[in-house]
Design a protein around this motif. Structure first.
Motif, PDB file in Angstrom:
ATOM      1  N   LEU A  24     -15.041  -1.361  41.531  1.00 36.64           N
ATOM      2  CA  LEU A  24     -16.304  -1.056  42.224  1.00 36.64           C
ATOM      3  C   LEU A  24     -16.968  -2.315  42.752  1.00 36.64           C
ATOM      4  CD1 LEU A  24     -17.797   1.718  39.958  1.00 36.64           C
ATOM      5  CD2 LEU A  24     -16.483   1.926  42.046  1.00 36.64           C
ATOM      6  N   LYS A  25     -16.498  -3.475  42.284  1.00 35.77           N
ATOM      7  CA  LYS A  25     -17.083  -4.734  42.773  1.00 35.77           C
ATOM      8  C   LYS A  25     -16.573  -5.057  44.178  1.00 35.77           C
ATOM      9  CE  LYS A  25     -18.794  -6.852  38.796  1.00 35.77           C
ATOM     10  NZ  LYS A  25     -20.008  -7.611  38.596  1.00 35.77           N
ATOM     11  N   VAL A  26     -15.463  -4.428  44.569  1.00 39.34           N
ATOM     12  CA  VAL A  26     -14.956  -4.646  45.930  1.00 39.34           C
ATOM     13  C   VAL A  26     -16.030  -4.185  46.898  1.00 39.34           C
ATOM     14  CG1 VAL A  26     -13.177  -3.966  47.593  1.00 39.34           C
ATOM     15  CG2 VAL A  26     -12.584  -4.264  45.186  1.00 39.34           C
ATOM     16  N   PRO A  27     -16.353  -5.017  47.901  1.00 41.73           N
ATOM     17  CA  PRO A  27     -17.407  -4.609  48.836  1.00 41.73           C
ATOM     18  C   PRO A  27     -17.057  -3.272  49.490  1.00 41.73           C
ATOM     19  CG  PRO A  27     -16.532  -6.788  49.387  1.00 41.73           C
ATOM     20  CD  PRO A  27     -15.759  -6.304  48.230  1.00 41.73           C
ATOM     21  N   TYR A  28     -18.060  -2.437  49.669  1.00 38.78           N
ATOM     22  CA  TYR A  28     -17.771  -1.092  50.165  1.00 38.78           C
ATOM     23  C   TYR A  28     -17.120  -1.119  51.534  1.00 38.78           C
ATOM     24  CZ  TYR A  28     -17.990   3.919  50.496  1.00 38.78           C
ATOM     25  OH  TYR A  28     -17.634   5.230  50.584  1.00 38.78           O
ATOM     26  N   ARG A  29     -17.420  -2.125  52.341  1.00 39.13           N
ATOM     27  CA  ARG A  29     -16.838  -2.182  53.690  1.00 39.13           C
ATOM     28  C   ARG A  29     -15.313  -2.253  53.635  1.00 39.13           C
ATOM     29  NH1 ARG A  29     -19.122  -7.246  52.771  1.00 39.13           N
ATOM     30  NH2 ARG A  29     -17.545  -8.898  52.691  1.00 39.13           N
ATOM     31  N   LEU A  30     -14.757  -2.704  52.477  1.00 45.01           N
ATOM     32  CA  LEU A  30     -13.306  -2.692  52.312  1.00 45.01           C
ATOM     33  C   LEU A  30     -12.866  -1.521  51.443  1.00 45.01           C
ATOM     34  CD1 LEU A  30     -12.606  -6.487  51.764  1.00 45.01           C
ATOM     35  CD2 LEU A  30     -12.311  -5.145  53.835  1.00 45.01           C
ATOM     36  N   LEU A  31     -13.682  -1.253  50.410  1.00 49.96           N
ATOM     37  CA  LEU A  31     -13.319  -0.196  49.455  1.00 49.96           C
ATOM     38  C   LEU A  31     -13.060   1.130  50.168  1.00 49.96           C
ATOM     39  CD1 LEU A  31     -12.949   0.406  46.462  1.00 49.96           C
ATOM     40  CD2 LEU A  31     -15.355   1.026  46.349  1.00 49.96           C
ATOM     41  N   PHE A  32     -13.925   1.466  51.130  1.00 49.37           N
ATOM     42  CA  PHE A  32     -13.766   2.788  51.772  1.00 49.37           C
ATOM     43  C   PHE A  32     -12.480   2.853  52.581  1.00 49.37           C
ATOM     44  CE2 PHE A  32     -14.469   2.992  56.345  1.00 49.37           C
ATOM     45  CZ  PHE A  32     -15.009   1.746  56.643  1.00 49.37           C
ATOM     46  N   VAL A  33     -12.063   1.707  53.114  1.00 52.08           N
ATOM     47  CA  VAL A  33     -10.797   1.690  53.860  1.00 52.08           C
ATOM     48  C   VAL A  33      -9.658   2.039  52.901  1.00 52.08           C
ATOM     49  CG1 VAL A  33      -9.257   0.313  55.284  1.00 52.08           C
ATOM     50  CG2 VAL A  33     -11.719  -0.073  55.388  1.00 52.08           C
ATOM     51  N   GLY A  34      -9.725   1.439  51.705  1.00 50.09           N
ATOM     52  CA  GLY A  34      -8.710   1.733  50.687  1.00 50.09           C
ATOM     53  C   GLY A  34      -8.727   3.201  50.291  1.00 50.09           C
ATOM     54  N   ILE A  35      -9.933   3.754  50.088  1.00 47.22           N
ATOM     55  CA  ILE A  35     -10.044   5.166  49.700  1.00 47.22           C
ATOM     56  C   ILE A  35      -9.369   6.045  50.748  1.00 47.22           C
ATOM     57  CG2 ILE A  35     -11.663   7.080  49.367  1.00 47.22           C
ATOM     58  CD1 ILE A  35     -13.648   5.095  48.218  1.00 47.22           C
ATOM     59  N   VAL A  36      -9.720   5.799  52.013  1.00 50.44           N
ATOM     60  CA  VAL A  36      -9.195   6.658  53.079  1.00 50.44           C
ATOM     61  C   VAL A  36      -7.675   6.543  53.157  1.00 50.44           C
ATOM     62  CG1 VAL A  36      -9.215   7.118  55.557  1.00 50.44           C
ATOM     63  CG2 VAL A  36     -11.345   6.576  54.378  1.00 50.44           C
ATOM     64  N   ILE A  37      -7.156   5.328  53.080  1.00 47.06           N
ATOM     65  CA  ILE A  37      -5.709   5.171  53.237  1.00 47.06           C
ATOM     66  C   ILE A  37      -4.970   5.772  52.033  1.00 47.06           C
ATOM     67  CG2 ILE A  37      -5.177   2.875  52.255  1.00 47.06           C
ATOM     68  CD1 ILE A  37      -4.123   3.925  55.727  1.00 47.06           C
ATOM     69  N   PHE A  38      -5.553   5.643  50.838  1.00 41.24           N
ATOM     70  CA  PHE A  38      -4.925   6.260  49.664  1.00 41.24           C
ATOM     71  C   PHE A  38      -4.886   7.775  49.802  1.00 41.24           C
ATOM     72  CE2 PHE A  38      -3.753   3.755  45.914  1.00 41.24           C
ATOM     73  CZ  PHE A  38      -3.891   2.493  46.446  1.00 41.24           C
ATOM     74  N   CYS A  39      -5.971   8.344  50.306  1.00 44.93           N
ATOM     75  CA  CYS A  39      -5.995   9.796  50.504  1.00 44.93           C
ATOM     76  C   CYS A  39      -4.932  10.194  51.529  1.00 44.93           C
ATOM     77  CB  CYS A  39      -7.373  10.262  50.976  1.00 44.93           C
ATOM     78  SG  CYS A  39      -8.614  10.215  49.680  1.00 44.93           S
ATOM     79  N   CYS A  40      -4.818   9.410  52.595  1.00 41.22           N
ATOM     80  CA  CYS A  40      -3.836   9.734  53.635  1.00 41.22           C
ATOM     81  C   CYS A  40      -2.423   9.698  53.054  1.00 41.22           C
ATOM     82  CB  CYS A  40      -3.932   8.749  54.800  1.00 41.22           C
ATOM     83  SG  CYS A  40      -5.380   8.992  55.828  1.00 41.22           S
ATOM     84  N   ILE A  41      -2.120   8.650  52.287  1.00 43.48           N
ATOM     85  CA  ILE A  41      -0.784   8.553  51.701  1.00 43.48           C
ATOM     86  C   ILE A  41      -0.559   9.712  50.737  1.00 43.48           C
ATOM     87  CG2 ILE A  41       0.774   7.138  50.310  1.00 43.48           C
ATOM     88  CD1 ILE A  41      -0.856   4.693  51.223  1.00 43.48           C
ATOM     89  N   GLY A  42      -1.571   9.972  49.920  1.00 46.66           N
ATOM     90  CA  GLY A  42      -1.444  11.049  48.934  1.00 46.66           C
ATOM     91  C   GLY A  42      -1.164  12.381  49.602  1.00 46.66           C
ATOM     92  N   VAL A  43      -1.923  12.666  50.650  1.00 42.47           N
ATOM     93  CA  VAL A  43      -1.752  13.934  51.352  1.00 42.47           C
ATOM     94  C   VAL A  43      -0.391  13.991  52.037  1.00 42.47           C
ATOM     95  CG1 VAL A  43      -2.555  15.225  53.356  1.00 42.47           C
ATOM     96  CG2 VAL A  43      -4.167  14.484  51.622  1.00 42.47           C
ATOM     97  N   TYR A  44       0.007  12.862  52.613  1.00 39.12           N
ATOM     98  CA  TYR A  44       1.308  12.846  53.279  1.00 39.12           C
ATOM     99  C   TYR A  44       2.429  13.094  52.283  1.00 39.12           C
ATOM    100  CZ  TYR A  44       5.430  11.295  55.773  1.00 39.12           C
ATOM    101  OH  TYR A  44       6.673  11.254  56.329  1.00 39.12           O
ATOM    102  N   SER A  45       2.306  12.521  51.098  1.00 44.62           N
ATOM    103  CA  SER A  45       3.400  12.641  50.139  1.00 44.62           C
ATOM    104  C   SER A  45       3.501  14.045  49.539  1.00 44.62           C
ATOM    105  CB  SER A  45       3.264  11.603  49.037  1.00 44.62           C
ATOM    106  OG  SER A  45       2.097  11.825  48.316  1.00 44.62           O
ATOM    107  N   LEU A  46       2.476  14.870  49.739  1.00 45.03           N
ATOM    108  CA  LEU A  46       2.549  16.243  49.212  1.00 45.03           C
ATOM    109  C   LEU A  46       3.710  17.002  49.841  1.00 45.03           C
ATOM    110  CD1 LEU A  46      -1.177  17.382  49.230  1.00 45.03           C
ATOM    111  CD2 LEU A  46       0.238  17.034  47.217  1.00 45.03           C
ATOM    112  N   ASN A  47       3.740  17.035  51.166  1.00 42.81           N
ATOM    113  CA  ASN A  47       4.781  17.795  51.873  1.00 42.81           C
ATOM    114  C   ASN A  47       5.500  16.981  52.930  1.00 42.81           C
ATOM    115  OD1 ASN A  47       3.998  20.241  50.573  1.00 42.81           O
ATOM    116  ND2 ASN A  47       2.267  20.347  51.964  1.00 42.81           N
TER     117      ASN A  47
END
Lengths: 155, 317, 500
Positions: C385-408
């Motif tokens: 959570l110490k990661v500045p949000y301007r970078l953290l949110f990029v990580g969140i979005v990309i992790f969600c994208c990878i996660g969703v892609y790996s489903l199917n």
């Protein structure tokens, strides 16, 4: 003509009615069936009608109850982040993760006004390497790494 | 630069080239399973995939591509490059879907059968508290009522076989209770919620333990996992055979050398004593067919299920 | 009683061999890791690791694979609490108050109580399986389609209690959730409903995409409206572990959550998904001040997390005693057993007692390991959570994208994710909550299927739901819950109307 007192309720209600109408249209060619043998359209239809009724209530409330004004929208963030996600979706299979991910992150990162281009570029590169190591090699997920169109190169 | 790239491609082993039987496999092979992880086809694919990977210098990976009753995967493999690197693993659904679905965006002709080594016959069973006795007595008991039968889902082999039996062969009124997967159908029978369950290997352990009363099995001979249960033929329904099988397919026009290589490899794996015992224990029946025989078997299956599908008027669009 | 001790002793002797201990640890560690990553669920991981277990004995293989499963339950809460990206339906509940706690600088406490609650629940559930596994099986079989339908109706009543704001809005959201759940093949005819001929809709929507879109990315959209200062990391992170007052506050919710989760987990029809919702609704209903819920109430984390883990453990009962998998992960375990030449079914307990008791004993050991793995990890997670949000949110979005892609492995799923995120953002703008929608979605399909099965079995008679005692009791509970939830709201709105 009664005046609108709660625009949020009114808009929500209209959106719900639209959703209900859309669902009713979408299942219109399916059979309803009987109690004995319920058809595929029975439940979606009942639920859609119920959603429509809720929508009507919200529209009614929009005129009757005093409510808050329409919310303020800040569309810059969602638009840019959404664009980045779409780019990722379009490139992951054709160019591979090593291109799709940094490209998408460079776009997504611009979603905030506080973006710092150099920092973002370093972060995107590091995250790409990290994710490749984690998902592709540690967890063995079938994610294409790099595809160069027009050549035989595909990892 | 070109040479560098070529060398890199060679090193990583993912170079594509003309598919030749003698140097097959030259890159990694993907088994595309038409159903979600955990099912009949998936389990089988993973056993075979693992052993193929041990035999070959190339990795073999299993990819699940569930959807539309197995059609999503079948369509995707049928349009893949016919080089033997994309192999479809599916079940009886492939044969059934040819006549069950009103429109399909692929045909069975666009696929070549490699091997169909294992099958498990359909059988019907009741809860002992609901009914004890044999099939003849059951049909007498069922007179004047409507038999509710649980299956793995609409259009499954268990569903079509049971409905065909009741409608056409036994002429007994019945009502289908579809579940999402064979296990839940068996559960409904174990809980005495339905009159009867129709399933393949799912019921066998329960029949063996006398938690369910096996009535009949739709195979030519009795099954080792439940030797007390007679075949339909023994009970006067000669020729009524239905089994759910698992098969391996490649796109049509795949070089016959590769098809033969794959056929031998898969059959040899199934014939390994340890694997064979494992599969028999779980309730499979095994058959060694060469590629041509597998192709004929598929044709016969499409024909057989087509007859049943048309007889009971089942259809999906 | 003596039998139980002897059996558990036997089980421990199997589970405590160095190999099995090591495999249990690997499983738990891997489970935690994939649990944290949204989208990469235990299903994908177990499926990929299945072939690796070929060389192992069946007991060792199942010990490791089970470790992945319940390890993922521990890890699943982490992403929800820290970043509000729930990858499964149970994590949605944890996100409600857990993420609020994180925003208040109490992330460590939330993670700690989740781990401790899960450990307690896991211990109790393991004992329940060992002592009562066999007799409980009989109870589970009493549940037919009619009972499941009534259970789901009761579950939807929970969703109304769950809601923070307007009851009408909650009901609307439940209905929308049910409507979304009907997308896909119809169970009795196999016809595609509302699929518009799209391949990617042919099997309906995935709950993971729904969770990540409506909660995770929608939250990112909301956060992007504000300046850095108002986002997740306040700088101050607070204590890392729960203290005595928090433990006291959580003790009873953990206990209640464990009981609820353990009971629902036994049901072979995936009743376990209801556990966290039921626990949350109960805690909110009996709280002195229900208004705290949704604003960082620790009970809203402790109860549901315990319920979730208890259910995850007891869902092994139908698998081990009947060979019937209550959910997709357990279906994979059936596959694993088959691969190892074990016939899943009632014989497992008698024919391969070392597997049965060894696995049960390993579950408790695994839970202990998970506690040891997870408590020190909290420090690391919180540092995220110490990661500045301007970078953290990029990580969140990309992790969600990878996660969703790996489903199917379908890029179009990422477009669906984007669309759902926009919907989630719009919902919050109009004060609608996504949690009841998710519950409606999760329960909707099961409810419809069981309703239709029950009606076929009863030959079209609706009376079946009242004639069958368990079903009647569940329905009555659901109605009572609704009345209790709705009455005060109606009274309030009437008072408001009079005041005007």
């Amino acid at each position: 003509m009664p005046s609108v007192r709660a625009p949020r309720s009114l808009i929500s209600g209209l959106a719900l009615i639209a959703l209900a109408a859309f669902a009713l249209w979408a299942v219109s060619d399916l059979s309803q069936g009987t109690m004995r043998a319920m058809g595929p359209a029975m439940l979606p239809r009942v639920v859609a009608v119920a959603i429509g009724v809720c929508g009507l209530i919200f529209v009614g409330l929009g005129f009757l109850q005093k409510g808050e004004p329409l919310p303020a929208w800040e569309l810059r963030g969602p638009l840019i982040v959404g664009l980045g996600m779409v780019v990722f979706a379009l490139t992951i299979r054709s160019l591979g993760f090593a291109v799709a991910a940094p490209l998408a992150m460079l776009i997504i990162g611009r979603g905030t006004t506080e973006a710092q281009p150099r920092e973002l570029a370093i972060f995107a590169a590091a995250m790409t390497a990290f994710c490749l190591g984690l998902f592709r090699y540690l967890l063995d997920q079938p994610i294409p790494v790099l595809i160069v169109p027009g050549t035989d190169i595909a990892f | 630069m070109r040479r560098l790239l070529a060398a890199a491609a060679l090193l990583t082993g993912f170079a594509t080239g003309p598919a030749m039987a003698q140097d097959y496999p030259a890159k990694r092979v993907t088994l595309v399973v038409a159903f979600a992880p955990g099912g009949f086809a998936d389990t089988f694919a993973r056993i075979i995939g693992q052993k193929l990977g041990e035999r070959w210098p190339q990795p073999v990976i299993v990819e699940n591509r569930a959807g539309a009753g197995g059609n999503t995967a079948a369509k995707s493999v049928s349009t893949a490059a016919p080089d033997g690197y994309t192999i479809l693993v599916t079940t009886t659904a492939l044969a059934i879907n040819q006549s069950l679905y009103k429109k399909l965006d692929y045909t069975a002709d666009s696929l070549t059968a490699i091997a169909m080594p294992a099958s498990s016959p359909e059988s019907i069973a009741t809860h002992p508290d609901k009914f004890k006795g044999g099939l003849k007595e059951f049909l007498a008991w069922a007179k004047g009522r409507e038999v509710t039968f649980a299956t793995a889902g609409v259009g499954s082999g268990s569903h079509l076989a049971a409905e065909y039996f009741f409608k056409v062969l036994a002429k007994t009124p019945s009502a289908h209770v579809p579940f999402r997967g064979g296990a839940l159908a068996v559960q409904a029978a174990l809980g005495n919620q339905v009159d009867l369950v129709s399933s393949s290997f799912g019921v066998m352990p329960h029949v063996a333990e006398r938690k369910l009363n096996g009535l009949a099995v739709a195979s030519a001979t009795r099954v080792a996992a439940m030797p007390d249960v007679p075949t339909f033929a023994e009970l006067g329904f000669a020729g009524f055979e239905a089994a759910s099988w698992v098969g391996f397919f490649v796109p049509a026009r795949t070089p016959s050398g590769i098809v033969t290589t794959l056929n031998r490899a898969i059959n040899d794996i199934v014939a390994e004593p340890a694997t064979e015992k494992q599969l028999l224990d779980v309730g499979y029946q095994l058959a060694r067919r060469d590629a041509a025989q597998s192709g004929q078997f598929l044709k016969a299956e499409i024909e057989k299920w087509g007859v049943m599908v048309r007889a009971i008027g089942a259809t999906v669009d | 009683m003596w039998d139980l001790v002897a059996n558990l002793g036997f089980g421990l002797s199997v589970a405590l061999t160095p190999t099995n201990l090591a495999l249990c640890f690997i499983g738990c560690l891997l489970g935690t890791l994939i649990g944290v990553l949204p989208g990469i669920g235990p299903i994908a991981t177990i499926a990929i690791l299945l072939p690796v277990t070929f060389g192992l004995t069946p007991v060792s293989a199942l010990i490791m694979l089970s470790g992945i499963y319940y390890g993922a339950q521990y890890g699943g809460s982490t992403a929800s609490i820290l970043l509000q990206i729930p990858g499964e339906s149970s994590a949605v509940v944890t996100a409600l108050d857990g993420h609020q706690m994180a925003r208040q600088g109490r992330a460590g406490i939330a993670l700690g109580i989740a781990a401790l609650g899960s450990f307690f629940a896991g211990t109790v559930a393991t004992l329940v399986i060992a002592a009562l596994g066999a007799p409980l099986t009989a109870l589970a079989l009493v549940f037919g389609p009619a009972e499941y339908f009534s259970l789901m109706v009761m579950g939807l009543a929970f969703a109304v209690v769950l809601a923070r704001g307007s009851i009408l809005k909650a009901i609307t959201m439940i209905l929308v959730g049910i409507l979304l759940s009907t997308i896909g093949p119809d169970i009795t005819t196999g016809q595609g409903r509302m699929t518009f001929g799209f391949d990617w809709l042919s099997d309906g929507l995935e709950v993971a995409i729904l969770g990540m879109g409506l909660f995770g990315i929608a939250e990112v959209f909301r956060n992007l409206e504000h300046n850095e200062a108002r986002q997740v990391a306040h700088g101050a992170i607070g204590r890392l572990l729960p203290g005595v007052p928090e433990l006291k506050q959580s003790a009873k919710p953990v206990l209640r959550g464990t009981v609820i989760g353990a009971m629902l987990g036994i049901l072979p029809g995936n009743g376990a998904v209801l556990g966290p919702y039921a626990s949350y609704a109960l805690e909110k209903k009996i709280a002195d001040d229900p208004r705290r819920f949704g604003h960082g109430a620790i009970e809203g984390v402790a109860g549901p997390e315990s319920a979730n883990n208890a259910g995850a453990q007891t869902s092994f009962i139908p698998l081990l005693t009947l060979g019937i998998p209550p959910n997709a992960v357990m279906a994979l375990m059936v596959g694993a057993m088959t691969i190892h030449g074990i016939v899943p079914g009632p014989q497992v307990m008698t024919k391969v007692p070392d597997l049965f008791w060894g696995l049960i004993a390993s579950m408790w050991i695994g839970n202990l390991m998970l506690l040891v793995i997870n408590l020190p990890l909290i420090g690391i997670w919180v540092k995220l959570l110490k990661v500045p949000y301007r970078l953290l949110f990029v990580g969140i979005v990309i992790f969600c994208c990878i996660g969703v892609y790996s489903l199917n492995r379908q890029p179009v799923d990422i477009l669906v994710l984007t669309f759902l995120a926009v919907v989630g953002y719009a919902l919050s703008k109009f004060d609608f909550e996504p949690a009841p929608l998710t519950l409606g979605f999760v329960l909707g399909r099961m409810m419809e299927e069981n309703l239709r099965q029950a009606l076929i079995i009863s030959r079209g008679s609706l009376w079946t739901f009242v004639e069958r005692p368990i079903s009647a009791v569940l329905l009555a509970l659901g109605v009572a819950l609704l009345v209790v939830a709705i009455l005060p709201a109606i009274r309030r709105s009437r008072e408001e109307a009079f005041q005007e």
